[in-house]
Structures are given as C-alpha cells and as structure tokens.
Motif scaffolding. Sequence first.
Motif, PDB file in Angstrom:
ATOM      1  N   GLU A 270       0.842  -1.103   0.041  1.00 42.22           N
ATOM      2  CA  GLU A 270      -0.202   0.033  -0.085  1.00 42.22           C
ATOM      3  C   GLU A 270       0.835   1.241  -0.133  1.00 42.22           C
ATOM      4  O   GLU A 270       0.355   2.378  -0.672  1.00 42.22           O
ATOM      5  CB  GLU A 270      -0.922  -0.086   1.332  1.00 42.22           C
ATOM      6  CG  GLU A 270      -2.198  -0.856   1.075  1.00 42.22           C
ATOM      7  CD  GLU A 270      -2.220  -2.070   1.144  1.00 42.22           C
ATOM      8  OE1 GLU A 270      -1.015  -2.943   1.213  1.00 42.22           O
ATOM      9  OE2 GLU A 270      -3.226  -2.772   0.904  1.00 42.22           O
ATOM     10  N   THR A 273       6.656   3.236  -2.932  1.00 42.40           N
ATOM     11  CA  THR A 273       6.975   4.163  -3.818  1.00 42.40           C
ATOM     12  C   THR A 273       7.185   3.793  -5.319  1.00 42.40           C
ATOM     13  O   THR A 273       7.625   2.564  -5.385  1.00 42.40           O
ATOM     14  CB  THR A 273       8.069   5.127  -3.289  1.00 42.40           C
ATOM     15  OG1 THR A 273       9.360   4.145  -3.310  1.00 42.40           O
ATOM     16  CG2 THR A 273       7.864   5.488  -1.596  1.00 42.40           C
ATOM     17  N   ASP A 274       7.398   4.862  -6.077  1.00 39.70           N
ATOM     18  CA  ASP A 274       8.008   4.584  -7.490  1.00 39.70           C
ATOM     19  C   ASP A 274       9.112   3.701  -7.535  1.00 39.70           C
ATOM     20  O   ASP A 274       9.567   3.078  -8.299  1.00 39.70           O
ATOM     21  CB  ASP A 274       7.997   5.710  -8.300  1.00 39.70           C
ATOM     22  CG  ASP A 274       6.602   6.402  -8.560  1.00 39.70           C
ATOM     23  OD1 ASP A 274       5.736   5.694  -8.476  1.00 39.70           O
ATOM     24  OD2 ASP A 274       6.621   7.224  -9.080  1.00 39.70           O
ATOM     25  N   VAL A 277       8.786   0.295  -6.728  1.00 38.77           N
ATOM     26  CA  VAL A 277       7.994  -0.467  -7.900  1.00 38.77           C
ATOM     27  C   VAL A 277       9.043  -0.879  -9.049  1.00 38.77           C
ATOM     28  O   VAL A 277       9.004  -1.819  -9.437  1.00 38.77           O
ATOM     29  CB  VAL A 277       6.943   0.457  -8.558  1.00 38.77           C
ATOM     30  CG1 VAL A 277       6.501  -0.262  -9.873  1.00 38.77           C
ATOM     31  CG2 VAL A 277       5.775   0.592  -7.671  1.00 38.77           C
ATOM     32  N   ARG A 301      -5.412   3.962   1.535  1.00 39.04           N
ATOM     33  CA  ARG A 301      -4.324   3.801   0.679  1.00 39.04           C
ATOM     34  C   ARG A 301      -4.194   2.747  -0.095  1.00 39.04           C
ATOM     35  O   ARG A 301      -4.320   1.642   0.313  1.00 39.04           O
ATOM     36  CB  ARG A 301      -3.096   4.384   1.555  1.00 39.04           C
ATOM     37  CG  ARG A 301      -1.997   4.866   0.620  1.00 39.04           C
ATOM     38  CD  ARG A 301      -0.748   5.047   1.439  1.00 39.04           C
ATOM     39  NE  ARG A 301       0.340   5.173   0.442  1.00 39.04           N
ATOM     40  CZ  ARG A 301       0.960   6.236   0.059  1.00 39.04           C
ATOM     41  NH1 ARG A 301       0.507   7.543   0.537  1.00 39.04           N
ATOM     42  NH2 ARG A 301       1.925   6.254  -0.831  1.00 39.04           N
ATOM     43  N   PRO A 304       0.270   0.660  -5.704  1.00 38.85           N
ATOM     44  CA  PRO A 304       0.490   1.628  -6.711  1.00 38.85           C
ATOM     45  C   PRO A 304       0.022   0.731  -8.059  1.00 38.85           C
ATOM     46  O   PRO A 304       1.097   0.371  -8.892  1.00 38.85           O
ATOM     47  CB  PRO A 304       1.751   1.909  -6.591  1.00 38.85           C
ATOM     48  CG  PRO A 304       2.493   0.931  -5.812  1.00 38.85           C
ATOM     49  CD  PRO A 304       1.476   0.430  -4.794  1.00 38.85           C
ATOM     50  N   ALA A 307       1.256   2.019 -11.491  1.00 35.00           N
ATOM     51  CA  ALA A 307       2.574   1.968 -11.711  1.00 35.00           C
ATOM     52  C   ALA A 307       3.260   0.630 -11.810  1.00 35.00           C
ATOM     53  O   ALA A 307       4.158   0.045 -12.454  1.00 35.00           O
ATOM     54  CB  ALA A 307       3.442   2.683 -10.332  1.00 35.00           C
TER      55      ALA A 307
END
Length: 416
Positions: A270, A273-274, A277, A301, A304, A307
């Motif tokens: 959850e 961050t990028d 990923v 939340r 992602p 992403a």
Amino acid sequence: MTAGWDLLITDGRLATFDPELSGPYGLVADGAVGISGEQIEWVGPSSELPPDAQRAASVRSAGGRLVTPGLVDCHTHLVFAGDRSGEFEARLGGATYAEIAAAGGGIKATVAATRAASEDELVALAASRLRRLLADGVTTVEVKSGYGLDLDTELRMLRVARELGRQLPVDVVTTFLGAHTVPAEFAGLGDRYVRIVSQVMLPAVVEAGLADAVDAFCETIAFSPTQVEAVFAAAIDHGLSVKLHADQLSDSGGAALAAAHHALSADHLEWTTDAGVEALAEAGTVAVLLPGAALSLGETRRPPVAALRANGVPMAVATDANPGTSPLLSPLLAASLGCVLFGLTPAEALAGVTREAARALGRLDRGVLRAGARADLALWTVAEPPALVQWMAAQPCAAVVQAGRLRDVNYGNAGA
Ligand code: DI6
Ligand code: FE
C-alpha cells in the motif's frame, strides 16, 4: 498417443491464461483438455481433438461453461487458534490496528492461543478453513507459520500445514514466518529474537524439511529492514527463497528490500513508492495484492497498481486469510475486491489468482492450461470469465481437477 489419457474434459470455454494465446484470458471458446496422471497432455479447440481422444478412461463435459486453471492462494495464515472478533469490534469503534498490537492484542493474542493448542486441534481448525478455499476452486495454497514465535510452536504449525496437504486434495506450500512479530518474552530485545530466528529456528525448520520459503513482516510494529536482512541472509544461506510483508502500514522501503534479495514476492505494498516499484520490476519479484486486509482494516491508501502495471511487475492476488487483518476465506472474493477496490481488470485479477499466484510461489508448473502443466483445473457454473469476479460470494465452482483427479465441489452451484 491419446488412447492413454486418463481424463478428457470436453465442451469447455477455456480461460487458459497461456500468454502465448491471444487476448487477456487466452480464451479457447470451444475447447478440450486431455489429462494423464498429474499432467495436462493436450489443450485446444474441440475441432482439433485427436480422433481417438474419446477413448480416454473418463470423459467429462463442462457443458459449455468456463474452465480455468485451479486457483492458487499464495498468501495465507490458515493455521491458528483463538478468536479476535473483539478486536474487530474495537477497530470499528475507532481503535487502530497498531494501538491494539501495542496493547498486547493483535498477532500476540493469536500467538498465545496457538501455543496453547494441540497439533490435532490446529489441524481441525485449519482444515475447516481450508475447505472453504477448496470450495472456491483452490488447488494450491501457501500456508505460513508465524503464530508460534518459539521453536516448538513454529515447527508444530508447519507440520500442521504439511498434514493439511495429506488430508485434503490440495498442494500445500509452506512458509516459515518466525519473523512475524517480536514475541512478548523478547519485548525490547528484537535483535536477540532475530538472532534466534536466524540461527536456531530457521536451521531447525530446514533440518525438518518443513519450509519451502521464508517470510518476514517489515514494519515499525514488527521488524526493521536491517533485522529483515539478517533473516533473509540466513534463509538464502540455507537455500530457501524469501518473500516479504512489505509497506503495508507505512513506507519502510520493503519493496526495494525484497527486490534486493530477489524475493519471490513482495506482499501488500500500500505504501510502496515509485522507486520500490522499479526495483520490483528489475528483480522480477511478484507484487502480491491483499485487498481483504485493506478492506477489513479500513485502509484507504491503495497499492500503486497503475505503476506496477506500467512497469510490467507481475501482480498476484491472495486472501491473506488471518484472524486479525484479513478474515477472508475466498480467493475469488479477493480477486473481486482487487477489481473494485484496487482497480485491477478482471483479467488481471483472475491471472492474479492463477498464473501470477503460482509465480509468486515459484511454482511455474501450474496456473495455466497448457500441455505439460500440472493438471490442476477448476470447472465453473458460469461461462464468462469476468462473471467470476463480478459476483461476490456466489460460490460458482462446480468441480476441480487436482493433480489429475476430478472431484465435484459440493458447495453452491447457485452461481451467477
Ligand atoms: N500482516 C498482516 O496483515 C497479518 N500479518 C502481517 O504481517 C496480520 C496478522 C494478524 O494480525 O494476526
Ligand atoms: Fe499476511
């Protein structure tokens, strides 16, 4: 040579999830599957069946309805004793999961009850939960330890998990989760507990041949990245694969940590961050999404997903069945929630409980319908793949083939 097939499934709408076939489901509209022993021998359009295929020892028509790979639930905590419904009530009244954990509830409450339970009691409790998963078309399930947190109880939990695979028609993959939380008797001594997990428990679990992989909970209320690294180093030394409960309640860099150790999977995500990923994409680590936990915790939340998709990270979906954060015993409902809460497409969600869940367990021999794969299939009462995730708790599984053996599923065929 087809006359030797043990089982022929005819008249199926096959969602093969074979990436070599076109379309998101790898659909074969009027298809058949030939099986011998524990293996799929042939998959294709009925019109191309070899002439002597009907001489198979047993023939079953799918009646024009959907046939998929058997479902794989790649993240569960099915073995435990005790009842935490009071915590659920307290959370609905405003208490947070972290507050409950800090007050001695949470995982520690289940640890106390599980330590007090006998092996037979744990088998009976877990078997009744597992039967619910099987009614949903599950043919492979992962089961974690982690409610023992001492050597005896961790070994007992893993023996129970293995016993489930002997008593019920399902392949059980076991994961040692000694680093689930710091047990009460080690309060304030997390590093010392991590040394015991790494240097005492893990070697004993390996010696007993009871674990297929090692997991840890990387979180402020559990273990730091440095502590997780120590557990992972020991696991890798013993030749075991690793996976991680990562970035569930906060961003602790869990995804990147899992990727750096070439983990099979990083689960929850959850708060990833990028950069996390991208690390997963680079390592080929599977993102396991657990929407039951997000739903039950009221977590707003979201992982992602866009992403992960854009970076080509494989996405699996699982129940996370556990008495605290994800009291969910249906991987199909997990897949459905993956769509409505997390924005997965139905094809992604269904690949997530079949092909990608198998990948998250390092079991590349299953999760797709194709020649050479393990003969694990689910036969459904619906004909269209998205109907499986559109309906909630509809119990549309009619039958499964597990390791080549056909078995009717007696729960509802009231499907959509
Ligand atoms: N994350 C979870 O969601 C479960 N374990 C974990 O590491 C929670 C387990 C529990 O509360 O009993
Ligand atoms: Fe979990």
